[in-house]
Design a protein around this motif. Sequence first.
Motif, PDB file in Angstrom:
ATOM      1  N   LEU A   1     -22.508  55.060  15.863  1.00  0.00           N
ATOM      2  CA  LEU A   1     -21.851  53.747  15.932  1.00  0.00           C
ATOM      3  C   LEU A   1     -20.405  53.937  16.376  1.00  0.00           C
ATOM      4  N   TRP A   2     -20.009  53.173  17.377  1.00  0.00           N
ATOM      5  CA  TRP A   2     -18.639  53.249  17.893  1.00  0.00           C
ATOM      6  C   TRP A   2     -18.013  51.862  17.852  1.00  0.00           C
ATOM      7  N   CYS A   3     -16.731  51.865  17.521  1.00  0.00           N
ATOM      8  CA  CYS A   3     -15.999  50.610  17.407  1.00  0.00           C
ATOM      9  C   CYS A   3     -15.369  50.270  18.751  1.00  0.00           C
ATOM     10  N   VAL A   4     -15.568  49.037  19.243  1.00  0.00           N
ATOM     11  CA  VAL A   4     -14.902  48.618  20.488  1.00  0.00           C
ATOM     12  C   VAL A   4     -14.202  47.288  20.266  1.00  0.00           C
ATOM     13  N   LYS A   5     -13.144  47.062  21.043  1.00  0.00           N
ATOM     14  CA  LYS A   5     -12.437  45.773  20.967  1.00  0.00           C
ATOM     15  C   LYS A   5     -12.825  44.950  22.186  1.00  0.00           C
ATOM     16  N   GLY A   6     -13.173  43.691  21.958  1.00  0.00           N
ATOM     17  CA  GLY A   6     -13.505  42.796  23.067  1.00  0.00           C
ATOM     18  C   GLY A   6     -14.891  43.059  23.635  1.00  0.00           C
ATOM     19  N   GLY A   7     -15.256  42.269  24.638  1.00  0.00           N
ATOM     20  CA  GLY A   7     -16.554  42.428  25.299  1.00  0.00           C
ATOM     21  C   GLY A   7     -17.691  41.846  24.480  1.00  0.00           C
ATOM     22  N   PRO A   8     -18.945  42.179  24.848  1.00  0.00           N
ATOM     23  CA  PRO A   8     -20.112  41.632  24.135  1.00  0.00           C
ATOM     24  C   PRO A   8     -20.218  42.232  22.720  1.00  0.00           C
ATOM     25  N   PRO A   9     -21.001  41.589  21.814  1.00  0.00           N
ATOM     26  CA  PRO A   9     -21.112  42.105  20.441  1.00  0.00           C
ATOM     27  C   PRO A   9     -21.581  43.564  20.395  1.00  0.00           C
ATOM     28  N   PHE A  10     -22.470  43.929  21.360  1.00  0.00           N
ATOM     29  CA  PHE A  10     -23.025  45.288  21.380  1.00  0.00           C
ATOM     30  C   PHE A  10     -23.198  45.778  22.807  1.00  0.00           C
ATOM     31  N   SER A  11     -23.061  47.067  23.007  1.00  0.00           N
ATOM     32  CA  SER A  11     -23.524  47.651  24.253  1.00  0.00           C
ATOM     33  C   SER A  11     -24.006  49.067  23.966  1.00  0.00           C
ATOM     34  N   PHE A  12     -24.935  49.533  24.780  1.00  0.00           N
ATOM     35  CA  PHE A  12     -25.492  50.875  24.614  1.00  0.00           C
ATOM     36  C   PHE A  12     -24.947  51.783  25.711  1.00  0.00           C
ATOM     37  N   SER A  13     -24.683  53.046  25.381  1.00  0.00           N
ATOM     38  CA  SER A  13     -24.285  54.002  26.421  1.00  0.00           C
ATOM     39  C   SER A  13     -25.507  54.412  27.207  1.00  0.00           C
ATOM     40  N   LYS A  14     -25.282  54.683  28.466  1.00  0.00           N
ATOM     41  CA  LYS A  14     -26.415  55.079  29.311  1.00  0.00           C
ATOM     42  C   LYS A  14     -26.813  56.537  29.058  1.00  0.00           C
ATOM     43  N   ASP A  15     -25.976  57.254  28.278  1.00  0.00           N
ATOM     44  CA  ASP A  15     -26.282  58.669  28.050  1.00  0.00           C
ATOM     45  C   ASP A  15     -27.299  58.879  26.935  1.00  0.00           C
ATOM     46  N   GLY A  16     -27.782  57.774  26.299  1.00  0.00           N
ATOM     47  CA  GLY A  16     -28.790  57.908  25.224  1.00  0.00           C
ATOM     48  C   GLY A  16     -30.078  58.465  25.791  1.00  0.00           C
ATOM     49  N   GLY A  17     -30.811  59.244  24.990  1.00  0.00           N
ATOM     50  CA  GLY A  17     -32.079  59.794  25.476  1.00  0.00           C
ATOM     51  C   GLY A  17     -32.391  61.072  24.765  1.00  0.00           C
ATOM     52  N   PRO A  18     -33.509  61.722  25.085  1.00  0.00           N
ATOM     53  CA  PRO A  18     -33.859  62.952  24.368  1.00  0.00           C
ATOM     54  C   PRO A  18     -32.902  64.088  24.703  1.00  0.00           C
ATOM     55  N   ARG A  19     -32.677  64.963  23.753  1.00  0.00           N
ATOM     56  CA  ARG A  19     -31.790  66.119  24.000  1.00  0.00           C
ATOM     57  C   ARG A  19     -32.507  67.177  24.810  1.00  0.00           C
TER      58      ARG A  19
END
Length: 328
Positions: free
Chosen positions: A310-328
């Motif tokens: 979980l990362w804290c961001v200011k402004g923008g949409p309520p949530f966004s996902f990083s594109k780097d998510g995926g299997p290791r």
Amino acid sequence: MNETVLRKLEQRLGGRLYARQRLGIESDHEAQIFGQGLTFFHIENWYSIHSVIRALLKLTGLYWRGRANAARVQVRDNNLHCKRLPPEFDGFTLLHMSDFHADMNDGAMRRLEEILPGLSYDLCVLTGDYRGATFGQYDSALASLRQVISLIKQPIFGVLGNHDTIRMVPDLEVMGIRMLLNEAEAITRADARIYLAGIDDAHYFRVDNIEKAASEIPHQAFSMLLSHTPEIYRQAAHAGFDLLLSGHTHGGQICLPGSVPITLGSILPRKFGAGAWTYHEMAGYTSVGVGSSIVTVRINCLPEITLHHLWCVKGGPPFSFSKDGGPR
Ligand SMILES: [Fe+2]
């Protein structure tokens, strides 16, 4: 009915009604194929079809590859940027595991024993289905699970799935899992608090109570909900939860090429069947699970455990996902 277990449950739940209601529904509808729960048909309860599926897979030559896949548990990272997360929780990581079906997935359990000691996280959540079958004894599932749980750092929170009996709760709590039975807990870091709630099975036994689980959570607080099934996504979003973590679908378990599920065993739009998704102002994640059920095979859908960062961001949409998510 085992009176000792019932007494323990009544003590734990602060009253007679809920334990008796859950146990009553279990004994009335245990392993019923048609008519109970959110979906009309329950293949997991049709035990004579399991050997037919196994034989068909052997005939098509997919069985042994599928069996090997069932033990190939992957670690997935899901980076979630949240506008409402208190800054004190920036970088907070949840280890999420679901659908162990521990007594019929020896290979996957041994793989977990290899992976778990090397992971770093702040809290662990389990979203149900600890037992292989939907009825009968649960001692071997608990014995297999106990070894895995001993490798996980505290705190650990869990909910029950449609394969689980409420009789398992006292043993699960002795292992160190705080079971959330339509309840919530505060998670504290420095002076800030976020909330973690959990509901009982909404798919088959239909003993979920989101209102009760959410009742202790202050308005505007960042809150997360554990539910075995994601089928309650609408109720969770409109109750104001920020994040819904679930499992149940197994991502289809036996999929067509491209991880396209043949069935999700749920009343659910396909986009909620596996991985990260959003609905209105709520983020969600559906784990494809650690174990396999019905037949211990996985085709085009490898098992997983997930680290939600979980990362804290200011402004923008309520949530966004990083594109780097995926299997290791
Ligand atoms: Fe499951």
